[in-house]
Write a protein that holds these residues in place. Structure first.
Motif, PDB file in Angstrom:
ATOM      1  N   ASP A  43       0.954  -0.845  -0.006  1.00 49.95           N
ATOM      2  CA  ASP A  43       0.016  -0.146  -0.065  1.00 49.95           C
ATOM      3  C   ASP A  43       0.796   1.212   0.443  1.00 49.95           C
ATOM      4  OD1 ASP A  43      -3.090  -1.008   0.352  1.00 49.95           O
ATOM      5  OD2 ASP A  43      -1.269  -2.167   2.370  1.00 49.95           O
ATOM      6  N   VAL A  46       1.442   3.593  -3.310  1.00 43.24           N
ATOM      7  CA  VAL A  46       0.540   4.562  -4.056  1.00 43.24           C
ATOM      8  C   VAL A  46      -0.119   6.009  -2.526  1.00 43.24           C
ATOM      9  CG1 VAL A  46      -1.998   3.591  -2.726  1.00 43.24           C
ATOM     10  CG2 VAL A  46      -2.130   5.386  -4.680  1.00 43.24           C
TER      11      VAL A  46
ATOM     12  N   HIS B  92      -6.772   3.710  -3.400  1.00 33.88           N
ATOM     13  CA  HIS B  92      -6.502   2.763  -2.863  1.00 33.88           C
ATOM     14  C   HIS B  92      -7.300   1.362  -2.972  1.00 33.88           C
ATOM     15  CE1 HIS B  92      -3.440   3.717   0.055  1.00 33.88           C
ATOM     16  NE2 HIS B  92      -4.046   4.589   0.838  1.00 33.88           N
ATOM     17  N   ILE B  94      -7.045  -2.097  -1.664  1.00 34.45           N
ATOM     18  CA  ILE B  94      -6.403  -3.593  -0.618  1.00 34.45           C
ATOM     19  C   ILE B  94      -6.254  -5.040  -1.288  1.00 34.45           C
ATOM     20  CG2 ILE B  94      -6.578  -3.785   1.383  1.00 34.45           C
ATOM     21  CD1 ILE B  94      -6.026  -1.265   1.900  1.00 34.45           C
ATOM     22  N   ASP B  95      -5.603  -5.274  -1.141  1.00 31.89           N
ATOM     23  CA  ASP B  95      -5.207  -6.918  -1.932  1.00 31.89           C
ATOM     24  C   ASP B  95      -5.015  -7.423  -1.027  1.00 31.89           C
ATOM     25  OD1 ASP B  95      -4.024  -8.825  -3.081  1.00 31.89           O
ATOM     26  OD2 ASP B  95      -1.586  -7.519  -3.698  1.00 31.89           O
ATOM     27  N   ASN B 123      -9.687  -1.928   7.009  1.00 33.81           N
ATOM     28  CA  ASN B 123      -8.736  -1.076   6.941  1.00 33.81           C
ATOM     29  C   ASN B 123      -9.192  -0.031   6.213  1.00 33.81           C
ATOM     30  OD1 ASN B 123      -6.487  -1.338   8.603  1.00 33.81           O
ATOM     31  ND2 ASN B 123      -5.917  -3.482   7.039  1.00 33.81           N
TER      32      ASN B 123
END
Lengths: 154, 154, 154, 154, 154
Positions: A43, A46, B92, B94-95, B123
């Protein structure tokens, strides 16, 4: 007035963001500092990009990487991302990364994290304030962050 | 009204998309959520890009990765892609990724997948709703998704 | 008047930047040379990009890489970055990298670093001054930098 | 009328392009299909890009990868390229890859290649015709292409 | 009149550039050919980009890669770069690479290099002259460059 960005993570086991904040403030007293906290290293790119869009002149990122091969792939992807952001924005993003397998005990890991953060926060301020020759007197001197300097080969 | 995107896969062995949906809805009641299901992880980056083009403020992606070295290369390529989409859009993503070799039995894998999805969905909402300092109180706290928190090193 | 950029690091244990400076000056007497010193290899791509934005016609970068697997990932990320900068700017960035595990003793490492820097600084000037066919007479000749030439296979 | 692109290679040992053609035609009767044959996997990304520039709504690529470590690096580079094309064009490129080391005998390899091509050709048509929720009923179902489905973990 | 570009290196131990030149000239008699010689594989992507900017319709690159793990990382970075140039320009860059560890003796290496160069130079001309279906009759035929064809699996 210069503006610095700090990107840190909740994955990290040491609050390197607060350390970076103090060092930057100390090295460049009238500066503005913004902080962006994200879950993990993937994260970070970015967040750094967004801080630069908010006007930051330079960024320090504070990553923490686990021990597995998968963590290392994530490190590679994140590193490529951080480099791409720098290329697209022409701003420095000094990348502090601590790998859990750099030391066997937590005390040593903490030492590495603190030393690396302090030295790289100073590097960032030097580059942002003084530009491309700020570090030239140390070129080839074998400086290390997180460890004792390796020194120049005579 | 905030808009969230969920990208999930048919390769995954657990329906993490539905879990993410419930959590996001619970954390941000009036939000809009769109879901995009693709075959596997290498299809995730473009799906995330398309959802952002449809107006999503943030995305959660839910990948599942096999055990072989080839699966890991695909993971790396996909991770780089997800990071590039974030850099290009300043949003974002989020992975959440579950690797089949993270656990020996399916029950444990399921626990990891659910825990990781829940925590990262929260998150995402925090970052989208409250921005760059939403997670700062947890910076350096050694939070983990899918596992017990590692905690801060004192 | 041609303008060359040198990017070097404080991580390096040999001041390759000064060597590159002398060689370039010698090969192209009326040129202008600017130098940019950064902490480590991951900082090189953006520095090269910035020097090109300042008007440099070509760049030499002087990296030094540690022995661990992590150092090699950083090398890979940095190499990809340097290649992307070249693609975006259509300028050559000749990448001199010395790996600490190329030799067992410091004397040998120093020899490699010096030889590689000298030869690649000359390559850079040739390409910038004379263009795409400056090196064609050496095509397929098995030239090596840092080592003895391998030579052509007959 | 929808337009599909097929990219295949002369390196492949099975004519997956013709199989993909038949399946797509069957699944979307009035569509237009264009085919682009290149030598190997590293030539696939640009071919896919060119077909999208010709107006294709979605692409299936049919790669074949050798057994060596070098082949795997080429696979990684190609995968990153295919993902970048998708990101830049916002079009799906469903990537069918068969690795020679997936099976010991040719008969099994052929089975894998045919099954994977058929299933992914159908996936492509579904995504192009029906969009982001076409596959959502299969989310988390552990579908596999080239192998028997792994199934959902209960 | 079609224009072809050849990028070769001084690192290579065989003058593949001259071979490619002859083949291309033979296959497309009235064409124009420009050649660009660089030190090593990491310099290839920008040279290919510059030749395309000069008006080349297609490029053949002729790389030579050493035996170490580091050489392989450089190969990966270079391959990604070559693919990115193709994506940005929508032109084919047929990438001939010879790895020193493909054969134990120099004679065999030379055979591989020559065969691979000849076959891929012909591939390039076919693609540039006749376009996307020029190679379709060989799709799935298991063609190999540098080695005997593997052939189609029946």
């Amino acid at each position: 007035m210069r503006k610095y960005g700090i990107v840190d993570t909740t994955f990290s086991r040491i609050d390197m963001g607060s350390i970076a904040y103090k060092i930057i403030k100390n090295e460049d007293e009238d500066c503005e500092i913004v902080r962006y906290t994200v879950p993990g290293i993937k994260d970070i790119p970015v967040a750094a990009k967004k801080l630069i869009e908010e006007g930051c002149d330079g960024i320090i990122t504070l990553g923490w990487v686990g021990k597995t091969a998968l963590d290392k792939y994530s490190y590679l992807a994140s590193s490529i991302g951080i480099i791409i952001v720098q290329i697209l924005t022409s701003k420095h993003i000094i990348d502090v990364t601590v790998h859990e397998d750099e030391a066997d005990d937590e005390e040593k890991l903490k030492e590495i994290a603190i030393d690396r953060t302090i030295k790289h926060a100073k590097n960032l301020v030097k580059l942002v304030k003084e530009g491309k020759n700020a570090l030239t007197k140390y070129a080839g001197k074998g400086l290390r962050q997180g460890y004792r300097d390796a020194g120049e080969i005579d």
